[in-house]
Design an enzyme around this catalytic site. Structure first.
Site, PDB file in Angstrom:
ATOM      1  N   ASP A   1       0.836  -1.196   0.000  1.00  0.00           N
ATOM      2  CA  ASP A   1       0.000   0.000   0.000  1.00  0.00           C
ATOM      3  C   ASP A   1       0.877   1.256   0.000  1.00  0.00           C
ATOM      4  O   ASP A   1       1.852   1.344   0.755  1.00  0.00           O
ATOM      5  CB  ASP A   1      -0.900   0.001   1.241  1.00  0.00           C
ATOM      6  CG  ASP A   1      -1.964   1.078   1.183  1.00  0.00           C
ATOM      7  OD1 ASP A   1      -3.050   0.795   0.663  1.00  0.00           O
ATOM      8  OD2 ASP A   1      -1.699   2.204   1.661  1.00  0.00           O
TER       9      ASP A   1
ATOM     10  N   ASN B   1      -2.546  12.804  -3.174  1.00  0.00           N
ATOM     11  CA  ASN B   1      -3.509  13.024  -4.256  1.00  0.00           C
ATOM     12  C   ASN B   1      -4.204  14.371  -4.090  1.00  0.00           C
ATOM     13  O   ASN B   1      -4.388  15.114  -5.051  1.00  0.00           O
ATOM     14  CB  ASN B   1      -4.555  11.907  -4.234  1.00  0.00           C
ATOM     15  CG  ASN B   1      -4.727  11.259  -5.587  1.00  0.00           C
ATOM     16  OD1 ASN B   1      -4.017  11.555  -6.535  1.00  0.00           O
ATOM     17  ND2 ASN B   1      -5.684  10.359  -5.684  1.00  0.00           N
TER      18      ASN B   1
ATOM     19  N   HIS C   1      -5.173  14.434  -9.095  1.00  0.00           N
ATOM     20  CA  HIS C   1      -5.333  13.030  -9.495  1.00  0.00           C
ATOM     21  C   HIS C   1      -4.409  12.631 -10.647  1.00  0.00           C
ATOM     22  O   HIS C   1      -3.988  11.469 -10.720  1.00  0.00           O
ATOM     23  CB  HIS C   1      -6.788  12.759  -9.877  1.00  0.00           C
ATOM     24  CG  HIS C   1      -7.721  12.809  -8.710  1.00  0.00           C
ATOM     25  ND1 HIS C   1      -7.761  11.824  -7.753  1.00  0.00           N
ATOM     26  CD2 HIS C   1      -8.633  13.742  -8.326  1.00  0.00           C
ATOM     27  CE1 HIS C   1      -8.670  12.124  -6.837  1.00  0.00           C
ATOM     28  NE2 HIS C   1      -9.211  13.286  -7.163  1.00  0.00           N
TER      29      HIS C   1
ATOM     30  N   ASP D   1      -2.080   9.484 -10.469  1.00  0.00           N
ATOM     31  CA  ASP D   1      -2.066   8.383 -11.427  1.00  0.00           C
ATOM     32  C   ASP D   1      -0.636   8.035 -11.847  1.00  0.00           C
ATOM     33  O   ASP D   1      -0.294   6.861 -12.034  1.00  0.00           O
ATOM     34  CB  ASP D   1      -2.885   8.750 -12.669  1.00  0.00           C
ATOM     35  CG  ASP D   1      -4.386   8.741 -12.400  1.00  0.00           C
ATOM     36  OD1 ASP D   1      -4.785   8.263 -11.319  1.00  0.00           O
ATOM     37  OD2 ASP D   1      -5.140   9.226 -13.261  1.00  0.00           O
TER      38      ASP D   1
ATOM     39  N   GLU E   1      -4.855   2.511  -4.096  1.00  0.00           N
ATOM     40  CA  GLU E   1      -3.390   2.537  -4.010  1.00  0.00           C
ATOM     41  C   GLU E   1      -2.820   1.228  -3.472  1.00  0.00           C
ATOM     42  O   GLU E   1      -1.686   1.166  -3.028  1.00  0.00           O
ATOM     43  CB  GLU E   1      -2.941   3.704  -3.123  1.00  0.00           C
ATOM     44  CG  GLU E   1      -3.277   3.573  -1.653  1.00  0.00           C
ATOM     45  CD  GLU E   1      -4.658   4.125  -1.301  1.00  0.00           C
ATOM     46  OE1 GLU E   1      -4.841   4.510  -0.123  1.00  0.00           O
ATOM     47  OE2 GLU E   1      -5.542   4.173  -2.172  1.00  0.00           O
TER      48      GLU E   1
END
Length: 347
Positions: free
Chosen positions: A217, A225, A230, A234, A260
């Protein structure tokens, strides 16, 4: 069965399939069953509200994100025509049914000819009348002509169906690959992982080999984020995915589980070796300094991950196997992040 209507339905569905998939690819829309159901209806043209909404999105240059696709499914598919969600499977079944229908027709035509020949043979034994013989010959000629005509039509139709079957086969193979791939990272997705872990556990129960599971994780991803947006988020997901692909080798299986979170299946691997792999992953990601921008570069600093590790036990099912790795991940997070915890030991 109304064969003409049946053929028409298949031709329409195949035509929609050939238009929908390329359009979804053009708009970067994952070809999942839910998403395909939206574009099937769009090209079918009967759901006017759906078509107006999509046309408006396209005219405004709206990106078809997962959220927008989900809203389209919710608002225009699930509430109005849920049967189209499994449409790809239905199309295949329609082709199969149509082929069976044609085989039945061919068998029926042959049976009719056999019956006519048998009757002709019996009549020949019982009569020498020229008019009766002429009538029999004419009947036989008509029957033969009908069979020949039907067979020619059947051959042409079967050739067309063969092309449709091959086209559908190709589309289904492509859809199968796409359905198991995470579009952002190109890793396997959760669906593929669920399938893989089943066979993974079956193999383990057969030969009792050592196996381990990693749950990885990204630390503080939500904060990251929210801070950078975003699009940058990404890029981080793609970077972590690439690091996993470069570190995990051979028969090991890596997938994006969701958000994630990533998972790695390590068959034929003892716990100590799994911890070594987890540490390689952690270091590779943490040691890389990330930056954005081409000319005016902006440093993002280091991205770190936390990892939970579990070993497969005889009493495990899929859920218990995953839960222990997930619990180990939680301990790693609680221990300060950027570290590894296992169900048995911490490092």
């Amino acid at each position: 069965m109304n064969l003409a209507k049946h053929l028409s339905d298949i031709e329409v569905s195949a035509k929609i399939l050939r238009h929908a998939v390329p359009k979804m690819s053009e708009l970067d829309i994952p070809v999942t069953p839910d998403n395909y159901s939206v574009w099937y209806e769009y090209f079918l043209g009967v759901n006017l509200d759906l078509n107006r909404t999509i046309d408006e999105y396209i005219s405004k240059g709206v990106t078809f994100t997962a959220e927008i696709n989900s809203e389209l499914v919710k608002n225009y598919i699930l509430e109005q025509s849920p049967e189209v969600i499994e449409n790809v499977h239905v199309e295949t079944q329609l082709v199969i049914n149509n082929l069976l229908e044609k085989v039945t027709q061919m068998s029926s035509g042959t049976a009719n000819l056999t019956e006519t020949l048998s009757e002709f043979h019996q009549e020949l034994k019982q009569t020498v009348d020229a008019d009766v013989l002429l009538k029999l010959v004419n009947t036989l000629a008509d029957e033969m002509g009908s069979v020949i005509s039907d067979n020619k039509q059947m051959e042409a139709s079967l050739n067309t169906m063969n092309e449709e079957v091959n086209s559908l086969k190709s589309e289904m193979e492509n859809l199968s690959i796409v359905a198991q791939t995470d579009q952002l990272t190109s890793l396997f997705n959760r669906r593929a992982f669920e399938k893989e872990i089943e066979s993974h556990m079956i193999h383990y129960k057969q030969d009792h080999s050592a196996s381990c599971l990693l749950v990885v994780d990204i630390d503080h991803f939500k904060t990251f984020n929210d801070t950078h947006g975003h699009l940058i988020g990404d890029k981080v997901l793609a970077y972590v995915a690439l690091a996993l692909k470069k570190t995990v080798k051979g028969t090991d299986f890596v997938a994006r589980y969701g958000g994630e979170e990533f998972v790695v299946l390590l068959p034929n691997t003892e716990l100590n070796d799994a911890l070594t792999v987890a540490e390689l992953v952690r270091k590779k990601i943490a040691n890389q300094k990330l930056s954005i921008g081409k000319e005016d570069k902006h440093s993002l600093g280091s991205i770190t991950v936390s990892v939970g590790v579990s070993t497969l036990h005889n009493s495990d099912d899929r859920e218990s196997y995953f839960i222990r790795a997930d619990e180990a991940l939680y301990r790693a997070k609680s221990s300060g992040r950027n570290c590894i915890c296992s169900e048995l030991a911490e490092s």
